[in-house]
Design an enzyme around this catalytic site. Structure first.
Site, PDB file in Angstrom:
ATOM      1  N   HIS A 458       0.711  -1.004  -0.052  1.00  0.00           N
ATOM      2  CA  HIS A 458       0.141   0.059   0.029  1.00  0.00           C
ATOM      3  C   HIS A 458       1.036   1.203   0.002  1.00  0.00           C
ATOM      4  O   HIS A 458       0.403   2.234  -0.531  1.00  0.00           O
ATOM      5  CB  HIS A 458      -1.051  -0.133   1.324  1.00  0.00           C
ATOM      6  CG  HIS A 458      -2.072  -0.972   0.929  1.00  0.00           C
ATOM      7  ND1 HIS A 458      -2.731  -1.519   1.809  1.00  0.00           N
ATOM      8  CD2 HIS A 458      -2.797  -1.105  -0.084  1.00  0.00           C
ATOM      9  CE1 HIS A 458      -3.895  -2.055   1.500  1.00  0.00           C
ATOM     10  NE2 HIS A 458      -3.848  -1.804   0.117  1.00  0.00           N
ATOM     11  N   ARG A 565     -14.243   0.712 -24.692  1.00  0.00           N
ATOM     12  CA  ARG A 565     -14.450  -0.579 -24.398  1.00  0.00           C
ATOM     13  C   ARG A 565     -15.975  -0.702 -23.900  1.00  0.00           C
ATOM     14  O   ARG A 565     -16.221  -0.086 -22.694  1.00  0.00           O
ATOM     15  CB  ARG A 565     -13.738  -0.968 -23.150  1.00  0.00           C
ATOM     16  CG  ARG A 565     -11.939  -1.129 -23.607  1.00  0.00           C
ATOM     17  CD  ARG A 565     -11.375  -1.684 -22.623  1.00  0.00           C
ATOM     18  NE  ARG A 565      -9.979  -2.320 -23.042  1.00  0.00           N
ATOM     19  CZ  ARG A 565      -8.668  -1.790 -22.923  1.00  0.00           C
ATOM     20  NH1 ARG A 565      -8.897  -0.435 -22.497  1.00  0.00           N
ATOM     21  NH2 ARG A 565      -7.852  -2.188 -23.382  1.00  0.00           N
ATOM     22  N   ARG A 601     -16.249  -0.522 -29.578  1.00  0.00           N
ATOM     23  CA  ARG A 601     -15.878  -1.890 -29.601  1.00  0.00           C
ATOM     24  C   ARG A 601     -17.278  -2.553 -29.189  1.00  0.00           C
ATOM     25  O   ARG A 601     -17.638  -2.303 -28.188  1.00  0.00           O
ATOM     26  CB  ARG A 601     -14.686  -2.386 -28.917  1.00  0.00           C
ATOM     27  CG  ARG A 601     -14.569  -3.717 -29.085  1.00  0.00           C
ATOM     28  CD  ARG A 601     -13.251  -4.097 -28.162  1.00  0.00           C
ATOM     29  NE  ARG A 601     -13.055  -4.354 -26.811  1.00  0.00           N
ATOM     30  CZ  ARG A 601     -12.111  -4.452 -26.166  1.00  0.00           C
ATOM     31  NH1 ARG A 601     -11.166  -4.854 -26.925  1.00  0.00           N
ATOM     32  NH2 ARG A 601     -12.186  -4.455 -24.788  1.00  0.00           N
ATOM     33  N   GLU A 694      -6.453  -9.828 -32.682  1.00  0.00           N
ATOM     34  CA  GLU A 694      -6.123 -10.122 -31.232  1.00  0.00           C
ATOM     35  C   GLU A 694      -5.810 -11.647 -31.255  1.00  0.00           C
ATOM     36  O   GLU A 694      -5.454 -12.342 -30.377  1.00  0.00           O
ATOM     37  CB  GLU A 694      -6.782  -9.694 -30.238  1.00  0.00           C
ATOM     38  CG  GLU A 694      -8.090  -9.773 -30.314  1.00  0.00           C
ATOM     39  CD  GLU A 694      -9.061  -8.898 -29.019  1.00  0.00           C
ATOM     40  OE1 GLU A 694      -8.340  -8.289 -28.069  1.00  0.00           O
ATOM     41  OE2 GLU A 694     -10.284  -8.965 -29.250  1.00  0.00           O
ATOM     42  N   ASN A 717      -2.544  -6.747 -26.417  1.00  0.00           N
ATOM     43  CA  ASN A 717      -2.644  -7.462 -25.115  1.00  0.00           C
ATOM     44  C   ASN A 717      -2.858  -8.784 -25.304  1.00  0.00           C
ATOM     45  O   ASN A 717      -2.396  -9.902 -24.840  1.00  0.00           O
ATOM     46  CB  ASN A 717      -3.465  -6.637 -24.234  1.00  0.00           C
ATOM     47  CG  ASN A 717      -3.420  -5.024 -23.935  1.00  0.00           C
ATOM     48  OD1 ASN A 717      -2.307  -4.761 -24.284  1.00  0.00           O
ATOM     49  ND2 ASN A 717      -4.275  -4.555 -23.641  1.00  0.00           N
ATOM     50  N   ASP A 718      -3.955  -9.042 -26.080  1.00  0.00           N
ATOM     51  CA  ASP A 718      -4.098 -10.502 -26.343  1.00  0.00           C
ATOM     52  C   ASP A 718      -3.608 -11.207 -27.389  1.00  0.00           C
ATOM     53  O   ASP A 718      -3.362 -12.320 -27.377  1.00  0.00           O
ATOM     54  CB  ASP A 718      -5.779 -10.444 -26.757  1.00  0.00           C
ATOM     55  CG  ASP A 718      -6.850 -10.337 -25.734  1.00  0.00           C
ATOM     56  OD1 ASP A 718      -6.541 -11.254 -24.514  1.00  0.00           O
ATOM     57  OD2 ASP A 718      -7.802  -9.853 -25.643  1.00  0.00           O
ATOM     58  N   ARG A 728      -2.250 -13.269 -19.756  1.00  0.00           N
ATOM     59  CA  ARG A 728      -1.684 -11.838 -19.548  1.00  0.00           C
ATOM     60  C   ARG A 728      -1.938 -11.378 -18.060  1.00  0.00           C
ATOM     61  O   ARG A 728      -1.308 -10.463 -17.545  1.00  0.00           O
ATOM     62  CB  ARG A 728      -2.517 -11.119 -20.458  1.00  0.00           C
ATOM     63  CG  ARG A 728      -4.062 -10.979 -20.189  1.00  0.00           C
ATOM     64  CD  ARG A 728      -4.849 -10.232 -21.344  1.00  0.00           C
ATOM     65  NE  ARG A 728      -5.047  -8.872 -20.965  1.00  0.00           N
ATOM     66  CZ  ARG A 728      -5.945  -8.200 -21.648  1.00  0.00           C
ATOM     67  NH1 ARG A 728      -6.523  -8.862 -23.006  1.00  0.00           N
ATOM     68  NH2 ARG A 728      -6.372  -7.272 -21.384  1.00  0.00           N
ATOM     69  N   CYS A 765      -4.551  -0.802 -30.640  1.00  0.00           N
ATOM     70  CA  CYS A 765      -5.173  -0.421 -29.346  1.00  0.00           C
ATOM     71  C   CYS A 765      -4.751  -0.981 -28.165  1.00  0.00           C
ATOM     72  O   CYS A 765      -5.240  -0.844 -27.116  1.00  0.00           O
ATOM     73  CB  CYS A 765      -6.562  -0.397 -29.684  1.00  0.00           C
ATOM     74  SG  CYS A 765      -7.534  -1.873 -29.643  1.00  0.00           S
TER      75      CYS A 765
HETATM   76  C1  PEP Z   1      -6.192  -5.884 -26.404  1.00  0.00           C
HETATM   77  O1  PEP Z   1      -6.402  -7.054 -26.238  1.00  0.00           O
HETATM   78  O2  PEP Z   1      -4.914  -5.367 -26.834  1.00  0.00           O
HETATM   79  C2  PEP Z   1      -7.027  -4.837 -26.141  1.00  0.00           C
HETATM   80  C3  PEP Z   1      -6.779  -3.753 -26.522  1.00  0.00           C
HETATM   81  O3  PEP Z   1      -8.118  -5.639 -25.623  1.00  0.00           O
HETATM   82  P1  PEP Z   1      -8.541  -5.730 -24.291  1.00  0.00           P
HETATM   83  O4  PEP Z   1      -7.215  -5.219 -23.378  1.00  0.00           O
HETATM   84  O5  PEP Z   1      -9.790  -4.825 -23.716  1.00  0.00           O
HETATM   85  O6  PEP Z   1      -8.710  -7.070 -24.143  1.00  0.00           O
HETATM   86 MG    MG Z   2      -8.366  -7.851 -26.260  1.00  0.00          MG
END
Ligand code: PEP
Ligand code: MG
Length: 827
Positions: A458, A565, A601, A694, A717-718, A728, A765
């Site tokens: 914290h 989102r 999205r 993704e 990310n995905d 992730r 994104c």
């Molecule tokens: C991603 O997967 O990079 C993405 C932008 O979507 P989210 O992070 O909402 O899964």
């Molecule tokens: Mg994603």
């Protein structure tokens, strides 16, 4: 030797008085060789000075401390008196548990007894059983056993139950646990959280934390009583609604960790200085005078007094601290905001834990003074937390110590030391509690240098909120550093420089001034386009969840929204938002954007984002399950409600529709048809329809997807987790989920090349777009847009303006040829 055996159990004993029961228990102990017969008199003597009746039909006779030499081994005897025997003040004891303890080995037994007492059938079962083994197995302190009685020994029929697979990346720590407790307390039902055979009262914070719930654990929420079903549902909803916040926190910590790995120090001393390395906890460079914060060390003598008065003193101290914490919470809310203030709500919950108090009271009953009893109880609990395998949960011991010390200070009648600072200081401590941190005089605190702790404590979180450079886990050598000497802290790389020369100090201050000016310059240039030195421009957009965020993203320099989102509209509520509600939200977004790009999205539920009211079946691997577009295609009620709302809102400003988690050609073909049908239903304009890239399959087959879509947006990310086969959110592997891996970059390059052939626009994104190096490589790969969190916009734009397109194209080529993410980073 065992502490409790069947030889020391008298079932259905016929005793006429309390004295007779105590003597019988004493004889059992003496016959089994645990005590010298002389200790029986000591058991009787204790009754003269204290009341050993614990409650719920249980009494715990035990001898005087000064007679401990008469104990050969710690042992316990149980006398079962089914009709009860008069004890004191009208109370009747049915289970007499006589304890001969050489030290404090019996505390575990007492904890079990008090836990049993919380349950109506727990003690009854021991009073009525004919099975001495059952009593032994319920009360014995055998490490091989589960810490609580096995369920078959203690049936606890519930009226409602639900299971949940824990998806909090950092496990169950104090902040979410406090919210669980708050919800549980709204219901009269008894509610338990089970982890395997272990369980905790859902209304008791420390018990919940002691379960050591980590990500991936299956837990069971069980309740009984009048509102059982509603209680379980409400609690599950609270639990699940916290997932998004927990994930966001973990993602931020991960990005910080990755960033610090590649950060080269902006300043190092030229002259001699002792350097201590710890972990970066909050970025920034700071200079100051070393000041030691000694913390609170309380010497507590065991001073037993009158049991009743001691119990009252403890209660008064706890109540006073609860009031103090409430005040602190209110003040902090005003000063720093609700999420920082929540720490004190968590502390109040720790204090409200009946189990903790009961244990302390039992220790008082056992002949100890209140301060000693409290310290002992607290110490045992802290030790249990520290022993947990999960370091994140173990770190919560600091919170417990913090709140516990407040009570101790009250019991001892001493003031907690307040540090008085008069000049810019670097505060050195073994560990700072959140209360310490928040009570510092921020005018004079330049940085924190902590010898222990971790970046997720914290204190570290608070330091980041306060914008205070901080280093943690710097080691004990830090504590030996002489106070009053000038030092420098670099919170970005995790270094503390001691005994810095006057020249170096001036140098560091000059760098700090430069950093400050650079931040100002970034702010001033945030609305300039991201145009490279040779005239190539890339669009910079923001990822948002609602219109308010969109407005502040524009203020921060974003030129559009590359990802809205919409799943956030669906979280933390009881039912899905209807068409009208969604229409209003999208319309407000479109109006806020005033003609700028807006990519919305569709619902991306499934995977790590779960919505209880949709009643989706449990999946073993939700990330590989019915997620995003897959869900929409099976739940067309959700799909059409959203599409109709989007087409209606598009009358108020341009909107592009984007589908997440598309894998197959057939999916986008079907989705396009649904879009057209929804459009016809509401009579809206034709809209651009795109997909997220993704899933690796889409990146590999981008040449076949490109003619079917109006745009691509790469979700790094995905895409990274599916390409590298790393969850992730995995606590240990997440750092490997590095989007700069050449395999991920290769898939993006393939997507861009295919898109160019068909004139299809490509954005990015995912998190890589907001990373300065990632943004350069992605631009070099030829993407048209980068969409990121608003706070990264100005820095990414400035980074791109500093370089030429030719240069970053060459950089991208080299990155594609690298062998791993570290090699890419070293470019
Ligand atoms: C991603 O997967 O990079 C993405 C932008 O979507 P989210 O992070 O909402 O899964
Ligand atoms: Mg994603």
């Amino acid at each position: 030797m065992e502490t409790i055996t069947t030889a020391c159990i008298a079932l259905n004993a016929s005793v006429q008085s309390k004295e007779e029961a105590i003597r019988l228990a004493g004889r059992l102990l003496a016959d089994a060789g645990y005590i010298d017969p002389g200790y029986i008199a000591s058991l009787e003597k204790r009754e003269e000075v204290a009341n050993t009746f614990l409650g719920a039909g249980v009494a715990i006779p035990h001898g005087m401390i000064e007679d401990r030499h008469l104990i050969h081994h710690t042992g316990v005897a149980v006398v079962q008196v089914r009709d009860g025997v008069a004890w004191k003040d009208g109370e009747h004891a049915k289970l007499i548990v006589a304890i001969a303890a050489q030290s404090d080995e019996h505390i575990t037994l007492l904890r079990r007894l008090t836990r049993l007492m919380q349950r109506p059938d727990g003690i009854d079962m021991l009073v009525t059983t004919d099975d001495a083994e059952l009593i032994v197995s319920t009360l014995a302190d055998t490490p091989a056993q589960p810490p609580f009685p096995a369920p078959e020994a203690l049936a606890w029929p519930s009226d409602a139950e639900q299971s949940w697979s824990v998806d909090y990346p950092n496990g169950l720590h104090a902040r979410p646990a406090t919210r669980w407790v708050e919800t549980a307390k709204r219901f009269a039902s008894e509610i338990r959280i089970y982890k395997g055979h272990e369980f905790a009262d859902a209304k008791a914070l420390t018990g919940l934390l002691s379960l050591g719930v980590t990500r991936g654990d299956e837990i069971r929420i069980a309740a009984r009583g009048s509102e059982a079903r509603r209680a379980v549902e409400a609690l599950l909803e609270t639990i699940q609604s916290l997932s998004a916040d927990e994930r966001a926190d973990a993602e931020r910590a991960r990005r910080n960790a990755l960033a610090s790995r590649r950060e080269a120090p902006e300043w190092t001393p030229a002259g001699e200085a002792q350097t201590l390395y710890g972990l970066p906890a909050s970025p920034g460079l700071a200079t100051g005078i070393l000041v030691h914060h000694a913390g609170h060390r309380f010497d507590v003598e065991d001073q037993p007094g009158d049991v009743v008065r001691d119990g009252e003193a403890l209660e008064a101290a706890v109540l006073a601290v609860a009031a103090e914490l409430e005040k602190l919470e209110a003040e902090t809310k005003v000063r720093l905001g609700a999420s920082e203030a929540a720490i004190f709500a968590a502390h109040r919950e720790l204090l409200a834990d009946a189990d903790l108090l009961r244990q302390a009271v039992v220790t008082i009953l056992h002949g100890h003074g209140p301060a000693w009893a409290w310290k002992k109880t607290l110490g045992t609990r802290i030790e249990a937390l520290q022993k947990l395998k999960d370091p994140l949960l173990a770190a919560r011991a600091t919170d417990l110590r913090d709140v516990g010390d407040r009570v101790l200070a009250k019991l001892l009648g001493v003031e907690r030391q307040q540090l008085v600072l008069t000049a810019p200081s670097i505060l050195v401590a073994e560990d700072l509690t959140p209360s310490d941190t928040l009570q510092l005089d921020m005018r004079y605190v330049a940085a924190l240098a902590i010898s222990g702790g971790g970046p997720t404590s914290h204190t570290a979180i608070l330091a980041r909120t306060l914008g205070l450079p901080a280093v943690v886990a710097a080691g004990t050598a830090l504590l030996a550093a002489p106070a009053g000497r000038p030092a420098v802290v670099d919170g970005s790389v995790g270094a503390v420089y001691l005994d810095v020369s006057a020249n170096d100090l001036n140098g560091a201050e000059a760098v700090i001034a430069k950093q400050h000016a650079a931040r100002e310059a970034l702010r001033e240039s945030r609305h300039l386009p991201a145009t490279t030195l040779d005239g190539h421009t890339v669009e910079i957009a923001a990822n948002v969840a609602n219109a308010a965020q969109a407005a502040s993203a524009i203020e921060a320099g974003a030129e559009g929204v590359g990802l809205m989102r919409t799943e956030f509209l669906f979280l933390e509520r009881d039912s899905a938002p209807g068409e009208e509600e969604q229409y209003r939200v999208y319309r407000e977004m479109a109006e806020t954007m005033a003609g700028r790009t807006l990519i919305i999205r569709t619902l991306d539920i499934g995977g790590d984002k779960q919505v209880p009211y949709l009643n989706l079946p449990h999946e073993e691997n939700p990330f590989l399950g019915v997620r995003g577009a897959r869900l929409l295609l099976t739940r067309q009620d959700l799909l059409y409600t959203q599409l109709r709302a989007l087409y209606r809102a598009a009358a108020h400003g341009p909107i592009k529709i984007m589908f997440p988690m598309v894998t197959h050609i057939a999916e986008i073909e079907a989705l396009r048809e649904h879009c057209e049908r929804a459009r016809e239903q509401v009579g809206g304009p034709k809209l651009a329809i795109g997909i997220m890239v993704e899933v690796p399959a889409v990146a590999v087959m981008a040449d076949r997807f490109a003619p079917l879509v109006d745009f691509f947006s790469v979700g790094t990310n995905d895409l990274t987790q599916y390409t590298l086969a790393v969850d992730r959110q995995h606590p240990e592997l997440a750092a490997q989920a590095d989007s700069l891996h050449p395999a991920v970059l290769g898939l993006i390059a393939n997507t861009v090349a295919a898109a160019k052939k068909y004139g299809t626009w490509v954005g990015v994104c995912g998190g890589l777009a907001g990373d300065p190096l990632g943004a350069r490589i992605l631009t070099g790969l030829g993407v048209d847009e980068l969409s990121m969190s608003a706070q990264d916009v100005a820095a990414v734009k400035a980074e791109l303006r500093k370089t030429s397109f030719a240069e970053i194209q060459a950089l991208a080529r080299r990155a594609l040829a690298a062998r791993n993410a570290d090699e890419v980073r070293s470019l």
